[in-house]
Scaffold this active site. Structure first.
Site, PDB file in Angstrom:
ATOM      1  CB  CYS A 114      -8.925 100.343 -21.950  1.00 31.78           C
ATOM      2  SG  CYS A 114      -7.691 100.909 -20.759  1.00 31.78           S
TER       3      CYS A 114
ATOM      4  CG  HIS B  77      -5.515 101.915 -24.631  1.00 26.85           C
ATOM      5  ND1 HIS B  77      -6.793 102.070 -24.156  1.00 26.85           N
ATOM      6  CD2 HIS B  77      -5.637 101.197 -25.795  1.00 26.85           C
ATOM      7  CE1 HIS B  77      -7.650 101.496 -24.976  1.00 26.85           C
ATOM      8  NE2 HIS B  77      -6.967 100.951 -25.979  1.00 26.85           N
TER       9      HIS B  77
ATOM     10  CG  ASP C 111      -8.139  98.906 -28.601  1.00 25.88           C
ATOM     11  OD1 ASP C 111      -8.687  98.546 -27.546  1.00 25.88           O
ATOM     12  OD2 ASP C 111      -7.676 100.051 -28.765  1.00 25.88           O
TER      13      ASP C 111
END
Length: 624
Positions: A357, A401, A417
């Site tokens: 991520c 995250h 995202d």
């Protein structure tokens, strides 16, 4: 015969037949516990030693064992765990029913009992793992304690996949429409500065001290209670557009919640989130800060952005085109991406095409900034484990995250995202489900504890046990601790403070422990009664017989012991019978009517004759 039996039972009592050296080990262990407990900032596990030691003094050894084992599971270092384990072995040595065993044999017996209890201990360990407990490896720096750090480089977030420590628990107010798990983005800090490899937090804070804006209906407010674990940082967590009503807690214009004191212990605070308000204007300073890129970095990415931007002028359409590119091209979401060069985004987009991520969030931010769209990286947690018993969410460090926020004219900051475009199952199903779907090669990169955690989830009933233990722990924390992480003793503390007795509880505890230590060293159950000369002689004789396999068995009286030896050594049976009678008279006879000197000589003569008969003793070896 009954007198002999009583003598054996008395000598077999753990408090009357100590192992050599135990009279020193126990008091010194107790005083070491005093030294550990006195500092007021010690971890809570040390306080379990207090009832443990009191239980030991009172003879409640089983309770002491349970309390000490419970304290061991919360040990902060391996040294503390070894200390607890040594005390457990010490307790089990005290519980040993063999009164004549050497200290080495008693230690071996205690270790043997621990090994026999291993299956039960394994069940307990599994239950503790289900509740989120683990043995700490010690403090290895800020990241190991907080999970989220004030900077992000490739690999810093993916490392947290192996960290199962609890980050926080969140419970939404009754009647609230809770967002689905894929929409739970717990904002922590905003990273705006980029040096070509590392994203970091800009130290300039722009406080927004205003309350929730007027005109926001109650139906549009999302209320929840956050219980944050110690992080040793100054920021708190919340969902979109979060307002915390905790004293000395502020909000800056980036939406970050800041507290004036470092979070050193568990903290509880209420939060209200509203729909993100449009930020229609962006100051020149903020615009330049969120457009800045290192000069001459990632030239291939800049060229690709310029070509795409030439065909798509609208900011929204450009962003969607980039996300669609991530979704449709062969990009891979992995915990172990290949190492990139100085131009990390160029390598990610055109060479390796794999990352976690933080790699994709950083790359998307660079792309947007190269297209003159203000963008920034946000680091926090995503999702969590829902507990159906109490209705709260447990968020762990492996839920860490990173995502992106971009600013658009007339709309303001919007969440983006890239992980949802590249690996949508990671967001929709959760991190644990995504980890469970990894292949064997990817799983081999995880540490042992993480692989064990994934295997346990396949056991029927494991999640129910985990939820039950988590609910009990959450309920305990709510009931026993206040919002500042302190025990609910405010009224007593205030009453004592008004009278200048703030430290009275601590001094009372110290005095109690010192009293327990003095009692342990000077008398009570740990002080052994003096043995007679005859008894000491018998114990020495038993030690010699033990080396030849004919020592007294647990629960066997002295008379029965000597009778058994005489049956295997018939020529000395009369002497052994006389020895048993002499011991009986020496222990329970009337010394005024007996010539004690003559009795001792008789015992010595019988013992000497017994142990100096080399031929007879050699014949005894191995007989029962």
């Amino acid at each position: 015969m009954s007198h002999i039996s009583q003598s054996v039972r008395r000598s077999a009592e753990p408090g009357t037949k100590p192992t050599p050296g135990l009279d020193l080990v126990i008091p010194f262990s107790l005083m070491a516990a005093v030294a550990l407990i006195l500092p007021p900032l010690q971890a809570q596990a040390w306080w379990l030693i207090l009832p443990c030691l009191i239980g030991l003094i009172l003879g409640w050894r089983s309770i002491s064992f349970v309390l000490l084992f419970a304290a061991m599971t919360y040990a902060e270092t391996w040294a503390a765990a070894v200390y607890f384990l040594a005390l457990i072995v010490l307790f089990m040595m005290r519980m040993n029913s063999n009164p004549v065993a050497s200290h080495i044999n008693q230690i071996a017996g205690a270790v043997r009992q621990l090994l026999l209890a291993a299956p039960i201990l394994m069940v307990i360990i599994v239950m503790m793992l289900a509740a989120g407990a683990q043995w700490s490896q010690g403090d290895t720096g800020s990241r190991a304690v907080t999970g989220i750090s004030p900077s992000m480089t490739p690999g810093t977030v993916s490392e947290l996949v192996n960290d199962s420590d609890l980050a926080m628990r969140v419970r939404f107010s009754d009647g609230q429409t809770v967002p689905p798990a894929q929409n739970l983005y717990w904002r922590g800090i905003v990273l705006e500065d980029f040096d070509g490899r590392t994203w970091s937090r800009n130290n300039r804070l722009e406080y927004d001290l205003g309350p929730i804006p007027d005109g926001v209906d109650e139906a549009d407010r999302l209320n929840y209670l956050v219980t944050l674990e110690p992080s040793r940082q100054f920021w708190l967590y919340g969902l979109h557009q979060a307002y915390a009503t905790r004293p000395l807690t502020f909000r800056d214009r980036r939406g970050v919640l800041i507290t004036s004191e470092m979070v050193r212990q568990r903290l509880r605070y209420p939060v209200t989130s509203i729909a993100p308000l449009p930020e229609l204007t962006l100051s020149d300073t903020n615009r330049q800060r969120n457009l800045a890129l290192p000069p001459d970095s990632n030239p291939a990415t800049r060229q690709w952005v310029n070509e795409l931007r030439g065909n798509i002028r609208d900011d929204f359409e450009f962003t969607q085109a980039v996300l669609q590119h991530f979704n449709q091209e062969a990009f891979f979401y992995t915990l172990t991406p290949a190492l990139n060069s100085t131009h990390s985004v160029d390598d990610l987009l055109f060479n390796t095409r794999e990352g976690y991520c933080e790699h994709y969030a950083g790359a998307l931010t660079v792309i947007l900034r190269a297209a003159r769209i203000p963008a920034r990286v946000v680091v926090g947690y995503q999702g969590g484990q829902f507990n159906p018993i109490t209705g709260h969410w447990s968020v762990y460090q492996y839920n860490a995250h990173a995502w992106v926020e971009a600013w658009y004219p007339g709309v303001g900051w919007q969440r983006l995202d890239p992980t949802a475009a590249i690996a949508p199952e990671r967001i929709q199903s959760g991190i644990e489900a995504w980890l469970a779907s990894l292949g064997s090669n990817e799983r081999s990169q995880l540490d042992h504890d993480t692989r064990l955690r994934l295997q346990l989830t396949d056991i029927p009933g494991y999640q129910s046990v985990r939820s039950t233990l988590d609910a009990l722990q959450y309920g305990w924390n709510l009931g026993m601790y206040d919002n500042n992480g302190d025990l609910r003793t405010e009224d007593l503390n205030n009453w004592l403070a008004e009278r200048g007795l703030d430290n009275l509880p601590l001094w009372l505890l110290a005095l109690l422990l010192v009293a327990v230590g003095l009692r342990a060293m000077s008398g009570g159950q740990f002080r052994q009664p003096a043995r007679s000369a005859a008894m000491r002689m018998y114990l020495r004789l038993d030690g010699r017989l033990r080396r030849r396999g004919l020592g007294r068995e647990p629960g066997e009286t002295m008379a029965a012991h000597l009778e058994r030896v005489g049956e295997n050594w018939p020529e000395n049976k009369p002497h052994l019978q006389r020895l048993a009678d002499a011991l009986n008279k020496a222990e329970y006879g009337n010394e005024e009517e007996q010539d004690s000197t003559l009795i001792r000589q008789l015992i010595a003569s019988a013992g000497k004759r017994l142990v100096t008969d080399a031929e007879g003793l050699n014949g005894l070896k191995g007989l029962k």
